[in-house]
Write a protein that holds these residues in place. Structure first.
Motif, mmCIF file in Angstrom:
data_model
loop_
_atom_site.group_PDB
_atom_site.id
_atom_site.type_symbol
_atom_site.label_atom_id
_atom_site.label_comp_id
_atom_site.label_asym_id
_atom_site.label_seq_id
_atom_site.Cartn_x
_atom_site.Cartn_y
_atom_site.Cartn_z
ATOM 1 N N GLY A 62 0.938 -1.344 0.118
ATOM 2 C CA GLY A 62 0.023 -0.162 0.030
ATOM 3 C C GLY A 62 0.840 1.234 0.108
ATOM 4 O O GLY A 62 0.082 2.199 0.222
ATOM 5 N N LYS A 63 2.155 1.247 -0.282
ATOM 6 C CA LYS A 63 2.939 2.294 -0.311
ATOM 7 C C LYS A 63 4.025 2.223 -1.097
ATOM 8 O O LYS A 63 4.410 1.131 -1.658
ATOM 9 N N ASP A 64 4.730 3.242 -1.260
ATOM 10 C CA ASP A 64 6.283 3.210 -2.252
ATOM 11 C C ASP A 64 7.293 2.840 -0.963
ATOM 12 O O ASP A 64 7.410 3.863 -0.167
ATOM 13 N N GLY A 65 7.607 1.656 -0.680
ATOM 14 C CA GLY A 65 8.764 1.671 0.065
ATOM 15 C C GLY A 65 10.306 1.607 -0.210
ATOM 16 O O GLY A 65 10.951 0.784 0.091
ATOM 17 N N SER A 66 10.707 2.426 -1.073
ATOM 18 C CA SER A 66 11.957 2.221 -1.861
ATOM 19 C C SER A 66 13.042 2.390 -0.840
ATOM 20 O O SER A 66 13.869 1.679 -1.316
ATOM 21 N N VAL A 67 13.096 3.120 0.029
ATOM 22 C CA VAL A 67 14.055 3.581 0.889
ATOM 23 C C VAL A 67 14.163 2.232 1.815
ATOM 24 O O VAL A 67 15.451 1.486 1.725
ATOM 25 N N GLY A 68 13.078 1.548 2.362
ATOM 26 C CA GLY A 68 13.420 0.229 2.936
ATOM 27 C C GLY A 68 13.772 -0.647 2.119
ATOM 28 O O GLY A 68 15.016 -1.538 2.765
ATOM 29 N N LYS A 92 21.963 0.615 -5.500
ATOM 30 C CA LYS A 92 22.357 -0.677 -6.257
ATOM 31 C C LYS A 92 21.161 -1.845 -5.990
ATOM 32 O O LYS A 92 20.703 -2.516 -6.689
ATOM 33 N N VAL A 93 21.117 -1.789 -4.522
ATOM 34 C CA VAL A 93 20.241 -2.957 -3.753
ATOM 35 C C VAL A 93 18.556 -2.523 -4.363
ATOM 36 O O VAL A 93 18.027 -3.552 -4.804
ATOM 37 N N LEU A 94 18.487 -1.253 -4.217
ATOM 38 C CA LEU A 94 16.833 -0.908 -4.848
ATOM 39 C C LEU A 94 16.712 -1.114 -6.148
ATOM 40 O O LEU A 94 15.659 -1.717 -6.449
ATOM 41 N N TRP A 97 16.080 -4.858 -6.501
ATOM 42 C CA TRP A 97 14.841 -5.139 -6.038
ATOM 43 C C TRP A 97 13.673 -4.833 -7.377
ATOM 44 O O TRP A 97 12.641 -5.358 -7.608
ATOM 45 N N TYR A 98 13.937 -3.591 -7.926
ATOM 46 C CA TYR A 98 13.085 -3.187 -8.895
ATOM 47 C C TYR A 98 13.177 -4.311 -10.022
ATOM 48 O O TYR A 98 12.213 -4.631 -10.716
ATOM 49 N N ASP A 99 14.343 -4.687 -10.390
ATOM 50 C CA ASP A 99 14.406 -5.907 -11.724
ATOM 51 C C ASP A 99 13.732 -6.896 -11.012
ATOM 52 O O ASP A 99 12.958 -7.507 -12.037
ATOM 53 N N PHE A 101 11.294 -7.462 -8.960
ATOM 54 C CA PHE A 101 9.708 -7.222 -9.346
ATOM 55 C C PHE A 101 9.292 -7.065 -10.526
ATOM 56 O O PHE A 101 8.251 -7.706 -11.001
ATOM 57 N N SER A 102 10.004 -6.421 -11.214
ATOM 58 C CA SER A 102 9.574 -6.289 -12.710
ATOM 59 C C SER A 102 9.557 -7.780 -13.476
ATOM 60 O O SER A 102 8.727 -8.015 -14.481
ATOM 61 N N LYS A 103 10.182 -8.650 -13.056
ATOM 62 C CA LYS A 103 10.119 -10.152 -13.703
ATOM 63 C C LYS A 103 9.194 -10.812 -13.229
ATOM 64 O O LYS A 103 8.978 -11.984 -13.599
ATOM 65 N N ARG A 104 8.547 -10.517 -11.985
ATOM 66 C CA ARG A 104 7.688 -11.296 -11.416
ATOM 67 C C ARG A 104 6.344 -11.027 -10.759
ATOM 68 O O ARG A 104 5.507 -11.541 -10.906
ATOM 69 N N TYR A 105 6.154 -9.440 -11.123
ATOM 70 C CA TYR A 105 4.736 -9.099 -10.765
ATOM 71 C C TYR A 105 4.289 -8.071 -12.014
ATOM 72 O O TYR A 105 5.242 -7.410 -12.441
ATOM 73 N N ASN A 106 2.840 -7.951 -11.982
ATOM 74 C CA ASN A 106 2.434 -7.028 -13.090
ATOM 75 C C ASN A 106 2.461 -5.783 -12.582
ATOM 76 O O ASN A 106 2.169 -5.404 -11.302
ATOM 77 N N VAL A 107 2.998 -4.640 -13.727
ATOM 78 C CA VAL A 107 2.817 -3.245 -13.206
ATOM 79 C C VAL A 107 1.534 -2.820 -13.502
ATOM 80 O O VAL A 107 0.864 -2.983 -14.671
#
Length: 114
Positions: A62-68, A92-94, A97-99, A101-107
């Motif tokens: 329910g949020k953008d948790g990019s920093v975490g 780099k870690v973020l 994570w983005y990559d 999620f991009s390969k596993r979940y619908n945007v």
């Protein structure tokens, strides 16, 4: 690493205000669970056991948790969107994570100002 088990839909760029994103935190079982990384909103409903209420990664639902994600932190105070303060290694870690999620979940969209 195994490929995703389902075929992903083409990414959507629908505008999603933070208030709408917040309604998809898993507390309402009739709604999908969404989380955002770097402003991109992913539907993680398929992993409700990981992102739903009481689950380990629910802090990001329910949020953008990019920093975490960049800091590898599950602290609620780190689950914030503004990742401009991340160190290069955390960035780099973020990005990893983005990559992931991009390969596993619908945007389903992009976070936009209210």
């Amino acid at each position: 690493m195994a490929p995703p088990s389902t075929t992903l839909l083409p990414p959507s760029s629908d505008p999603i205000p933070a208030s709408l994103l917040a309604q998809h935190d898993g507390t309402d079982p009739s709604k999908p669970i969404w989380l955002a990384i770097k402003g991109t909103v992913f539907d993680v409903s398929a992993k409700r056991a990981m992102y739903g209420p009481g689950a380990g990664y629910n802090v990001f639902a329910g949020k953008d948790g990019s920093v975490g994600l960049g800091k590898s932190s599950l602290k609620p105070e780190d689950a914030v969107a503004d990742y401009t303060t991340l160190e290069p290694a955390e960035m780099k870690v973020l990005d990893q994570w983005y990559d992931f999620f991009s390969k596993r979940y619908n945007v389903v969209g992009k976070v936009v100002p209210e």
